[in-house]
Write a protein that holds these residues in place. Structure first.
Motif, PDB file in Angstrom:
ATOM      1  N   TYR A  73       0.807  -1.230   0.000  1.00 21.18           N
ATOM      2  CA  TYR A  73       0.000   0.000   0.000  1.00 21.18           C
ATOM      3  C   TYR A  73       0.837   1.277   0.000  1.00 21.18           C
ATOM      4  O   TYR A  73       0.293   2.376   0.150  1.00 21.18           O
ATOM      5  CB  TYR A  73      -0.976  -0.002   1.186  1.00 21.18           C
ATOM      6  CG  TYR A  73      -2.090  -1.004   0.968  1.00 21.18           C
ATOM      7  CD1 TYR A  73      -3.088  -0.758   0.038  1.00 21.18           C
ATOM      8  CD2 TYR A  73      -2.096  -2.212   1.638  1.00 21.18           C
ATOM      9  CE1 TYR A  73      -4.095  -1.682  -0.202  1.00 21.18           C
ATOM     10  CE2 TYR A  73      -3.106  -3.149   1.407  1.00 21.18           C
ATOM     11  CZ  TYR A  73      -4.090  -2.876   0.488  1.00 21.18           C
ATOM     12  OH  TYR A  73      -5.075  -3.784   0.244  1.00 21.18           O
ATOM     13  N   GLN A  74       2.170   1.107  -0.132  1.00 20.54           N
ATOM     14  CA  GLN A  74       3.051   2.279  -0.256  1.00 20.54           C
ATOM     15  C   GLN A  74       2.932   3.238   0.916  1.00 20.54           C
ATOM     16  O   GLN A  74       2.753   4.453   0.735  1.00 20.54           O
ATOM     17  CB  GLN A  74       2.728   3.042  -1.560  1.00 20.54           C
ATOM     18  CG  GLN A  74       2.703   2.153  -2.784  1.00 20.54           C
ATOM     19  CD  GLN A  74       4.033   2.138  -3.482  1.00 20.54           C
ATOM     20  OE1 GLN A  74       4.464   3.134  -4.025  1.00 20.54           O
ATOM     21  NE2 GLN A  74       4.723   1.004  -3.417  1.00 20.54           N
ATOM     22  N   VAL A  75       2.977   2.680   2.123  1.00 23.38           N
ATOM     23  CA  VAL A  75       3.007   3.513   3.327  1.00 23.38           C
ATOM     24  C   VAL A  75       4.191   3.042   4.178  1.00 23.38           C
ATOM     25  O   VAL A  75       4.646   1.909   4.027  1.00 23.38           O
ATOM     26  CB  VAL A  75       1.687   3.408   4.153  1.00 23.38           C
ATOM     27  CG1 VAL A  75       0.504   3.954   3.373  1.00 23.38           C
ATOM     28  CG2 VAL A  75       1.435   1.970   4.604  1.00 23.38           C
ATOM     29  N   PRO A  76       4.712   3.906   5.091  1.00 24.37           N
ATOM     30  CA  PRO A  76       5.776   3.450   5.985  1.00 24.37           C
ATOM     31  C   PRO A  76       5.274   2.330   6.904  1.00 24.37           C
ATOM     32  O   PRO A  76       4.077   2.298   7.243  1.00 24.37           O
ATOM     33  CB  PRO A  76       6.131   4.701   6.795  1.00 24.37           C
ATOM     34  CG  PRO A  76       5.573   5.858   6.021  1.00 24.37           C
ATOM     35  CD  PRO A  76       4.376   5.331   5.302  1.00 24.37           C
ATOM     36  N   ALA A  77       6.163   1.443   7.327  1.00 29.20           N
ATOM     37  CA  ALA A  77       5.762   0.307   8.169  1.00 29.20           C
ATOM     38  C   ALA A  77       5.115   0.772   9.475  1.00 29.20           C
ATOM     39  O   ALA A  77       4.247   0.082  10.022  1.00 29.20           O
ATOM     40  CB  ALA A  77       6.968  -0.587   8.465  1.00 29.20           C
ATOM     41  N   GLU A  78       5.507   1.962   9.972  1.00 30.04           N
ATOM     42  CA  GLU A  78       4.929   2.452  11.238  1.00 30.04           C
ATOM     43  C   GLU A  78       3.457   2.816  11.090  1.00 30.04           C
ATOM     44  O   GLU A  78       2.784   3.108  12.086  1.00 30.04           O
ATOM     45  CB  GLU A  78       5.661   3.699  11.765  1.00 30.04           C
ATOM     46  CG  GLU A  78       7.176   3.624  11.823  1.00 30.04           C
ATOM     47  CD  GLU A  78       7.798   3.832  10.452  1.00 30.04           C
ATOM     48  OE1 GLU A  78       7.700   4.937   9.919  1.00 30.04           O
ATOM     49  OE2 GLU A  78       8.387   2.865   9.913  1.00 30.04           O
ATOM     50  N   TYR A  79       2.948   2.841   9.868  1.00 26.77           N
ATOM     51  CA  TYR A  79       1.523   3.095   9.632  1.00 26.77           C
ATOM     52  C   TYR A  79       0.669   1.828   9.730  1.00 26.77           C
ATOM     53  O   TYR A  79      -0.550   1.913   9.561  1.00 26.77           O
ATOM     54  CB  TYR A  79       1.335   3.709   8.238  1.00 26.77           C
ATOM     55  CG  TYR A  79       1.479   5.202   8.188  1.00 26.77           C
ATOM     56  CD1 TYR A  79       2.721   5.812   8.359  1.00 26.77           C
ATOM     57  CD2 TYR A  79       0.373   6.022   7.966  1.00 26.77           C
ATOM     58  CE1 TYR A  79       2.857   7.190   8.310  1.00 26.77           C
ATOM     59  CE2 TYR A  79       0.499   7.403   7.911  1.00 26.77           C
ATOM     60  CZ  TYR A  79       1.736   7.974   8.088  1.00 26.77           C
ATOM     61  OH  TYR A  79       1.854   9.334   8.037  1.00 26.77           O
ATOM     62  N   VAL A  80       1.324   0.670   9.946  1.00 24.93           N
ATOM     63  CA  VAL A  80       0.590  -0.599   9.826  1.00 24.93           C
ATOM     64  C   VAL A  80       0.508  -1.323  11.170  1.00 24.93           C
ATOM     65  O   VAL A  80       1.497  -1.436  11.896  1.00 24.93           O
ATOM     66  CB  VAL A  80       1.282  -1.520   8.791  1.00 24.93           C
ATOM     67  CG1 VAL A  80       0.504  -2.831   8.646  1.00 24.93           C
ATOM     68  CG2 VAL A  80       1.422  -0.827   7.445  1.00 24.93           C
ATOM     69  N   PHE A  81      -0.711  -1.816  11.476  1.00 25.44           N
ATOM     70  CA  PHE A  81      -0.944  -2.656  12.651  1.00 25.44           C
ATOM     71  C   PHE A  81      -1.609  -3.936  12.168  1.00 25.44           C
ATOM     72  O   PHE A  81      -2.525  -3.887  11.347  1.00 25.44           O
ATOM     73  CB  PHE A  81      -1.869  -1.919  13.633  1.00 25.44           C
ATOM     74  CG  PHE A  81      -2.253  -2.721  14.848  1.00 25.44           C
ATOM     75  CD1 PHE A  81      -1.404  -2.794  15.945  1.00 25.44           C
ATOM     76  CD2 PHE A  81      -3.469  -3.397  14.902  1.00 25.44           C
ATOM     77  CE1 PHE A  81      -1.751  -3.530  17.073  1.00 25.44           C
ATOM     78  CE2 PHE A  81      -3.824  -4.137  16.022  1.00 25.44           C
ATOM     79  CZ  PHE A  81      -2.958  -4.202  17.115  1.00 25.44           C
ATOM     80  N   VAL A  82      -1.143  -5.101  12.651  1.00 26.09           N
ATOM     81  CA  VAL A  82      -1.788  -6.353  12.242  1.00 26.09           C
ATOM     82  C   VAL A  82      -2.424  -7.033  13.446  1.00 26.09           C
ATOM     83  O   VAL A  82      -1.954  -6.897  14.583  1.00 26.09           O
ATOM     84  CB  VAL A  82      -0.805  -7.324  11.536  1.00 26.09           C
ATOM     85  CG1 VAL A  82      -0.274  -6.712  10.252  1.00 26.09           C
ATOM     86  CG2 VAL A  82       0.334  -7.727  12.459  1.00 26.09           C
ATOM     87  N   GLY A  83      -3.512  -7.753  13.200  1.00 24.97           N
ATOM     88  CA  GLY A  83      -4.215  -8.421  14.296  1.00 24.97           C
ATOM     89  C   GLY A  83      -4.839  -9.727  13.850  1.00 24.97           C
ATOM     90  O   GLY A  83      -4.859 -10.061  12.659  1.00 24.97           O
ATOM     91  N   ASN A  84      -5.360 -10.443  14.833  1.00 23.84           N
ATOM     92  CA  ASN A  84      -5.959 -11.759  14.610  1.00 23.84           C
ATOM     93  C   ASN A  84      -7.370 -11.594  14.030  1.00 23.84           C
ATOM     94  O   ASN A  84      -8.377 -11.715  14.717  1.00 23.84           O
ATOM     95  CB  ASN A  84      -5.993 -12.503  15.959  1.00 23.84           C
ATOM     96  CG  ASN A  84      -6.305 -13.967  15.806  1.00 23.84           C
ATOM     97  OD1 ASN A  84      -7.402 -14.420  16.101  1.00 23.84           O
ATOM     98  ND2 ASN A  84      -5.346 -14.708  15.341  1.00 23.84           N
TER      99      ASN A  84
END
Ligand code: PLP
Length: 351
Positions: A73-84
């Motif tokens: 999605y062409q965003v910095p990794a700090e913009y991403v949160f992953v969950g169950n």
């Protein structure tokens, strides 16, 4: 009920998911799963990750999956949160990002988990009615609030807001967090993810359950300003440090690497949706415009609950919500061609 329960548990009214029957002789069109298999590369990645390394804990922040999503999605990794699953991400959102002293706004007809999270975290919901055409009108959200959450496309209606409308919502609402739940965005909408770079109060959530055929792996994510992500991480690390297991991380990474397969399945679901909509219209159904992998439809001469029961007898399961405004609608997930044909042949006998 038990005298050993806390008062809080006595008062809970949990979400009721669609039926998951164990048999295989059913046409299952009730929970918006993808009719197509996950990418063969995803299945291979799960096999490759099935080694003695499973004795180790996974990376707590999803590591490679976080990077894969950021790259895609062409965003910095700090913009991403992953969950169950995105359900878990959404629960953390209600807890971490919605103010608990003002009403949180969402549509009166929408994903029925939102009122459940509101109750779980003691947040007062304010239901904003869809208009007479069952569409969200952004102007109705111009009021004091502790947060706003909307699915786009909306569920269970399937109706889509344009990026311009989302932007208008963000321009008029800068004091609280706006969450766009894009569980179905891959089936015909334009993602609001690029807007997260301009609006620090926008959080977009997505799931690999629907468009990437991975409901069984439980993978969801959120994209937003690093300060929003930090709040989610704080709640996650107070709850479960490792929400995604090693196999889910491997599966998720592989899914984002197989773009050709993703595009092909997605297009096939869209084509099937258009086929099903015209077939249902020929039988006299009124079908709301859908940008999702399901349709929401009613028949002017036939009761929806009766139709759902009639289909169930013929081993076709669809979703009927016994709720105000929508009790005459059926929500039908898009199947593959043979499932959709079977559905139509049974509906043909019922209407
Ligand atoms: C299916 C769905 C989700 C949850 O997806 P999971 O990632 O499987 O938990 C979230 N929001 C909406 C609107 C959905 O329909």
């Amino acid at each position: 009920m038990s005298r050993y329960w806390s008062d809080f548990v006595h008062s809970l009214e949990p979400y009721v998911p669609g039926e998951q029957p164990q048999g295989h002789n059913l046409v299952k069109l009730n929970t918006n799963e993808n009719p197509f298999a996950p990418s063969p590369k995803v299945l291979e990645a799960i096999r490759m990750a099935t080694t003695d390394r499973l004795r180790l804990y996974p990376v707590p922040d999803g590591g490679p999956l976080r990077l894969a999503i950021a790259g895609y999605y062409q965003v910095p990794a700090e913009y991403v949160f992953v969950g169950n699953g995105s359900d878990e991400v959404l629960a953390h959102v209600f807890n971490a990002l919605f103010r608990h002293d003002k009403p949180v706004l969402f549509p009166d007809v929408t994903y029925s988990f939102y009122p459940v999270y509101s109750q779980l975290y003691n947040i007062e919901p304010a239901l904003v009615p869809l208009n007479a055409d069952f569409q969200i009108d952004i102007a109705d959200y111009q009021r004091d609030n502790g947060g706003i959450i909307l699915p786009n496309p909306n569920a269970p209606t399937g109706s889509l807001l344009s990026l311009e409308q989302i932007q208008r919502l963000l321009e008029m609402n800068t004091d609280s967090v706006v969450v766009i739940d894009e569980a179905y965005i891959d089936f015909g909408g334009e993602s609001a993810i690029p807007l997260t770079q301009r609006f620090p109060n926008l959080l977009v959530t997505q799931t690999l359950s629907k468009s990437r055929s991975l409901a069984g792996m439980r993978i969801g994510f959120a994209i937003g300003d690093p300060q929003l992500i930090e709040a989610l991480i704080r709640v996650k690390d107070s709850f479960n440090s490792y929400p995604l297991d090693s196999l889910a991380i491997a599966a998720g990474v592989a899914s984002f690497q197989d773009e050709a397969y993703f595009q092909q399945c997605r297009q096939q679901v869209i084509d099937e949706r258009e086929w099903l909509i015209s077939a249902m219209q020929e039988l006299g159904f009124e079908v709301l415009p859908s940008a999702a992998n399901f349709v929401f439809a009613r028949h002017p001469q036939h009761d929806a609950a009766t139709l759902a029961a009639g289909l169930r007898e013929k081993k076709v399961i669809v979703r009927h919500f016994n709720k105000p405004r929508i009790e005459q609608f059926l929500r039908i997930s898009i199947g593959d061609r043979s499932e959709n044909q079977l559905l139509m042949s049974q509906l043909d006998l019922l209407v």
